[in-house]
Motif scaffolding. Structure first.
Motif, PDB file in Angstrom:
ATOM      1  N   ILE A  34      56.969  56.664  42.935  1.00  0.00           N
ATOM      2  CA  ILE A  34      55.925  56.895  41.934  1.00  0.00           C
ATOM      3  C   ILE A  34      56.126  55.958  40.764  1.00  0.00           C
ATOM      4  N   ARG A  35      55.111  55.151  40.472  1.00  0.00           N
ATOM      5  CA  ARG A  35      55.157  54.215  39.354  1.00  0.00           C
ATOM      6  C   ARG A  35      54.106  54.597  38.321  1.00  0.00           C
ATOM      7  N   LEU A  36      54.324  54.158  37.070  1.00  0.00           N
ATOM      8  CA  LEU A  36      53.396  54.439  35.980  1.00  0.00           C
ATOM      9  C   LEU A  36      52.827  53.154  35.406  1.00  0.00           C
ATOM     10  N   ALA A  37      51.591  53.235  34.925  1.00  0.00           N
ATOM     11  CA  ALA A  37      50.954  52.121  34.224  1.00  0.00           C
ATOM     12  C   ALA A  37      50.173  52.689  33.053  1.00  0.00           C
ATOM     13  N   ARG A  38      50.170  51.972  31.929  1.00  0.00           N
ATOM     14  CA  ARG A  38      49.536  52.503  30.715  1.00  0.00           C
ATOM     15  C   ARG A  38      48.069  52.129  30.604  1.00  0.00           C
ATOM     16  N   ASP A  39      47.620  51.172  31.377  1.00  0.00           N
ATOM     17  CA  ASP A  39      46.206  50.812  31.341  1.00  0.00           C
ATOM     18  C   ASP A  39      45.837  50.123  32.643  1.00  0.00           C
ATOM     19  N   ALA A  40      44.564  49.783  32.788  1.00  0.00           N
ATOM     20  CA  ALA A  40      44.074  49.191  34.035  1.00  0.00           C
ATOM     21  C   ALA A  40      44.694  47.820  34.292  1.00  0.00           C
ATOM     22  N   ASP A  41      44.887  47.029  33.244  1.00  0.00           N
ATOM     23  CA  ASP A  41      45.473  45.701  33.422  1.00  0.00           C
ATOM     24  C   ASP A  41      46.888  45.785  33.993  1.00  0.00           C
ATOM     25  N   GLU A  42      47.683  46.702  33.437  1.00  0.00           N
ATOM     26  CA  GLU A  42      49.047  46.871  33.951  1.00  0.00           C
ATOM     27  C   GLU A  42      49.017  47.385  35.384  1.00  0.00           C
ATOM     28  N   ALA A  43      48.063  48.272  35.672  1.00  0.00           N
ATOM     29  CA  ALA A  43      47.936  48.801  37.030  1.00  0.00           C
ATOM     30  C   ALA A  43      47.599  47.696  38.025  1.00  0.00           C
ATOM     31  N   LEU A  44      46.655  46.848  37.667  1.00  0.00           N
ATOM     32  CA  LEU A  44      46.257  45.759  38.570  1.00  0.00           C
ATOM     33  C   LEU A  44      47.397  44.780  38.787  1.00  0.00           C
ATOM     34  N   ALA A  45      48.193  44.562  37.745  1.00  0.00           N
ATOM     35  CA  ALA A  45      49.343  43.663  37.881  1.00  0.00           C
ATOM     36  C   ALA A  45      50.337  44.236  38.886  1.00  0.00           C
ATOM     37  N   LYS A  46      50.578  45.533  38.834  1.00  0.00           N
ATOM     38  CA  LYS A  46      51.519  46.156  39.764  1.00  0.00           C
ATOM     39  C   LYS A  46      50.963  46.189  41.182  1.00  0.00           C
ATOM     40  N   ILE A  47      49.657  46.433  41.292  1.00  0.00           N
ATOM     41  CA  ILE A  47      49.035  46.477  42.610  1.00  0.00           C
ATOM     42  C   ILE A  47      49.032  45.100  43.254  1.00  0.00           C
ATOM     43  N   SER A  48      48.982  44.052  42.452  1.00  0.00           N
ATOM     44  CA  SER A  48      49.001  42.701  42.997  1.00  0.00           C
ATOM     45  C   SER A  48      50.364  42.345  43.601  1.00  0.00           C
ATOM     46  N   ARG A  49      51.411  43.066  43.171  1.00  0.00           N
ATOM     47  CA  ARG A  49      52.759  42.764  43.650  1.00  0.00           C
ATOM     48  C   ARG A  49      53.182  43.633  44.821  1.00  0.00           C
ATOM     49  N   ARG A  50      52.552  44.806  44.966  1.00  0.00           N
ATOM     50  CA  ARG A  50      52.913  45.682  46.077  1.00  0.00           C
ATOM     51  C   ARG A  50      51.764  46.636  46.360  1.00  0.00           C
ATOM     52  N   SER A  51      51.755  47.201  47.552  1.00  0.00           N
ATOM     53  CA  SER A  51      50.668  48.093  47.948  1.00  0.00           C
ATOM     54  C   SER A  51      50.959  49.529  47.514  1.00  0.00           C
ATOM     55  N   PHE A  52      49.882  50.288  47.283  1.00  0.00           N
ATOM     56  CA  PHE A  52      49.994  51.703  46.936  1.00  0.00           C
ATOM     57  C   PHE A  52      49.064  52.501  47.843  1.00  0.00           C
ATOM     58  N   ASP A  53      49.522  53.687  48.203  1.00  0.00           N
ATOM     59  CA  ASP A  53      48.702  54.569  49.031  1.00  0.00           C
ATOM     60  C   ASP A  53      47.714  55.374  48.206  1.00  0.00           C
ATOM     61  N   LEU A  54      48.101  55.657  46.947  1.00  0.00           N
ATOM     62  CA  LEU A  54      47.271  56.504  46.100  1.00  0.00           C
ATOM     63  C   LEU A  54      47.377  56.040  44.650  1.00  0.00           C
ATOM     64  N   VAL A  55      46.222  55.949  43.986  1.00  0.00           N
ATOM     65  CA  VAL A  55      46.183  55.626  42.561  1.00  0.00           C
ATOM     66  C   VAL A  55      45.522  56.789  41.834  1.00  0.00           C
ATOM     67  N   VAL A  56      46.266  57.380  40.891  1.00  0.00           N
ATOM     68  CA  VAL A  56      45.750  58.468  40.052  1.00  0.00           C
ATOM     69  C   VAL A  56      45.470  57.870  38.677  1.00  0.00           C
ATOM     70  N   THR A  57      44.214  57.887  38.247  1.00  0.00           N
ATOM     71  CA  THR A  57      43.878  57.218  36.989  1.00  0.00           C
ATOM     72  C   THR A  57      43.072  58.103  36.047  1.00  0.00           C
ATOM     73  N   ASP A  58      43.422  57.997  34.773  1.00  0.00           N
ATOM     74  CA  ASP A  58      42.583  58.605  33.744  1.00  0.00           C
ATOM     75  C   ASP A  58      41.311  57.770  33.639  1.00  0.00           C
TER      76      ASP A  58
END
Length: 336
Positions: A34-58
């Protein structure tokens, strides 16, 4: 299906809530990443480096909002499941979320159990039977229960219990059957972790807190950290002095910590002597020739001074006058 290899990304600018949700998901599967991101930009940066099965977003965030993030994810990898959550729910926002084919749309506030259930469904992870206890031997369990019974009697508490870092009660001594202990365990564990994460964000030194207190008209709750994996919790009448409860909890937490760390359960006196010996080594303030009773006196006097400083002036002398020192301690003091 097992949770092995599953990756979840939680995106929320509310760092404390994100940490609470991550802590809550530990009960879904120990092997979840389980990883955390504080905004969409940080989330996209993490997703670009590895795959995720589920994204929970505010949904409501600075910059790209959660629905914009979901739309981008649909283009990047349609296989990623998404859960959208918001404290500003409306029929229009829910319609937009469903149009983007989110797996679930959740309006805040929601319960921890509801959140876990939705994540399990999204990942097709079966709910495992709840772990009622830690891996304790019978001797350890009996010894801990003995200390909990003593603590409840000393503090006139409704209930005392030991809970592990997964929010599961380990041992309990209770006079009250009306409390929802399971949910109380979850709340205390996740709030402790969330507050520590927020402190780390603000001052860079976040650690689980040793002591927390919540006062109410009917019940008051003190929780005390036992090592890194357990909390000792006392639920008591609000008329009982907090300093008195804390004083006995600190003593009990020390005994329980020694019990949890021991492979063969020592007796109460042996545990006390071991604690004193460790204090001598760590602090270097007690002479090596000091007898256990003398050393216990010094350690408890120091604890009473700390209690007075933290809870309104309870000195060692006052503790004796008010009868806050147990008979066992006073008897040991007299023998010393």
């Amino acid at each position: 299906m097992e949770s092995a290899g599953k990756r979840i990304l939680i995106v929320d600018d509310d760092v404390e809530l994100a940490a609470l949700l991550r802590q809550a998901l530990r009960d879904v599967g120990e092997s979840l990443e389980i990883r955390l991101a504080r905004d969409a930009d940080e989330a996209l940066a993490k997703i670009s480096r590895r795959s995720f099965d589920l994204v929970v977003t505010d949904i409501k965030m600075a910059g790209l909002n959660g629905l914009q993030l979901v739309e981008i994810l649909r283009q990047l990898d349609p296989a990623i499941k998404t859960i959208a959550m918001t404290a500003y729910s409306s029929a229009e926002v829910e319609s937009q979320a469903r149009a983007l084919n989110v797996y679930r749309y959740i309006a805040k506030p929601f319960t921890i159990e509801e959140f876990r259930r939705i994540v399990r469904e999204a990942l097709a992870v079966e709910e495992s039977a709840p772990a009622i206890t830690s891996n304790l031997s019978d001797a350890q369990r009996i010894a801990i229960e003995e200390h909990l019974t003593s603590l409840r009697a000393s503090t006139q508490a409704h209930i005392v219990f030991l809970v592990n870092s997964r929010g599961r009660p380990v041992c309990m001594d209770s006079l009250s059957n009306g409390l929802d202990v399971a949910n109380l365990c979850n709340v205390l564990v996740t709030s402790n972790a969330g507050l520590a994460a927020e402190v780390e964000r603000v001052i860079g030194r976040g650690r689980p807190f040793t002591l927390s207190y919540h006062g109410g008209p009917d019940y008051s709750i003190c929780s005390y950290g036992v090592g890194t994996d357990h909390l000792l919790v006392t639920v008591f009448n609000g008329e009982v002095r907090v300093g008195q409860v804390w004083y006995y909890m600190k003593d009990t937490a020390g005994y329980i910590q020694a019990i949890l760390e021991s492979k063969e359960q020592p007796g109460r006196e042996a545990v006390a002597e071991e604690m004193v010996a460790e204090a001598k080594i760590d602090a270097g303030v007690l002479p090596r020739e000091a007898e256990p009773a003398e050393a216990a006196f010094d350690l408890l006097e120091e604890a009473a001074v700390e209690a007075g400083r933290d809870f309104g002036g309870l000195s060692f002398a006052e503790a004796m006058e008010k009868g806050l020192l147990g008979e066992e301690f006073l008897r040991a003091l007299g023998e010393g």
